[in-house]
Design a protein around this motif. Structure first.
Motif, short mmCIF file in Angstrom:
data_model
loop_
_atom_site.label_atom_id
_atom_site.label_comp_id
_atom_site.label_asym_id
_atom_site.label_seq_id
_atom_site.Cartn_x
_atom_site.Cartn_y
_atom_site.Cartn_z
N ASN A 2 40.40 39.77 40.09
CA ASN A 2 41.55 40.38 40.72
C ASN A 2 41.49 40.17 42.23
O ASN A 2 40.53 40.56 42.87
CB ASN A 2 41.57 41.87 40.37
CG ASN A 2 42.79 42.57 40.90
OD1 ASN A 2 43.65 41.95 41.53
ND2 ASN A 2 42.88 43.86 40.63
N GLN A 3 42.54 39.55 42.80
CA GLN A 3 42.55 39.27 44.23
C GLN A 3 43.36 40.30 45.02
O GLN A 3 43.61 40.11 46.20
CB GLN A 3 43.08 37.85 44.49
CG GLN A 3 42.11 36.78 44.03
CD GLN A 3 40.76 36.86 44.73
OE1 GLN A 3 40.67 37.01 45.94
NE2 GLN A 3 39.70 36.78 43.97
N ASP A 4 43.85 41.37 44.36
CA ASP A 4 44.57 42.42 45.07
C ASP A 4 43.60 43.16 45.97
O ASP A 4 42.40 43.25 45.69
CB ASP A 4 45.20 43.40 44.09
CG ASP A 4 46.30 42.76 43.25
OD1 ASP A 4 46.89 41.77 43.71
OD2 ASP A 4 46.54 43.26 42.14
N LYS A 18 40.22 42.26 50.32
CA LYS A 18 40.41 41.45 49.12
C LYS A 18 39.04 40.91 48.73
O LYS A 18 38.43 40.15 49.48
CB LYS A 18 41.38 40.29 49.39
CG LYS A 18 42.79 40.75 49.58
CD LYS A 18 43.74 39.58 49.68
CE LYS A 18 45.16 40.09 49.84
NZ LYS A 18 46.13 39.00 49.91
#
Length: 90
Positions: A2-4, A18
């Motif tokens: 997950n890059q959120d 991030k």
């Protein structure tokens, strides 16, 4: 992965970033920072500011990183030497 952006609390500070690493490693890094901070705080008996303690921690972690890099370079050199010897034996 997950890059959120995620929020972490480290030493009472909320940090949004991030992640570029596995979250298990991120949480392990947070644990290490908090442990090292607690160790430094005990050594200085709380008489130092948070900035000074964090600077000592950063220097300690940088020293650990430099030492690990040196050990890795030494191991890489040893492996290269061994590979050369193996190739010469053929």
């Amino acid at each position: 992965m997950n890059q959120d952006a995620i929020n972490l609390t480290v030493l009472g500070l909320s940090i949004a970033f991030k992640p570029g690493a596995d979250m298990d490693r991120v949480y392990e890094a947070v644990r290490l920072v908090e442990e090292r901070f607690a160790d430094q705080k005990l050594r200085f008996h709380g008489g130092q500011t948070k900035d000074i303690l964090l600077t000592f921690m950063a220097l300690g972690l940088a020293d650990d990183l430099l030492q690990s890099q040196k050990e890795q370079a030494d191991a890489h050199e040893r492996v290269g030497t061994l590979l050369s010897k193996i190739e010469e034996s053929f």
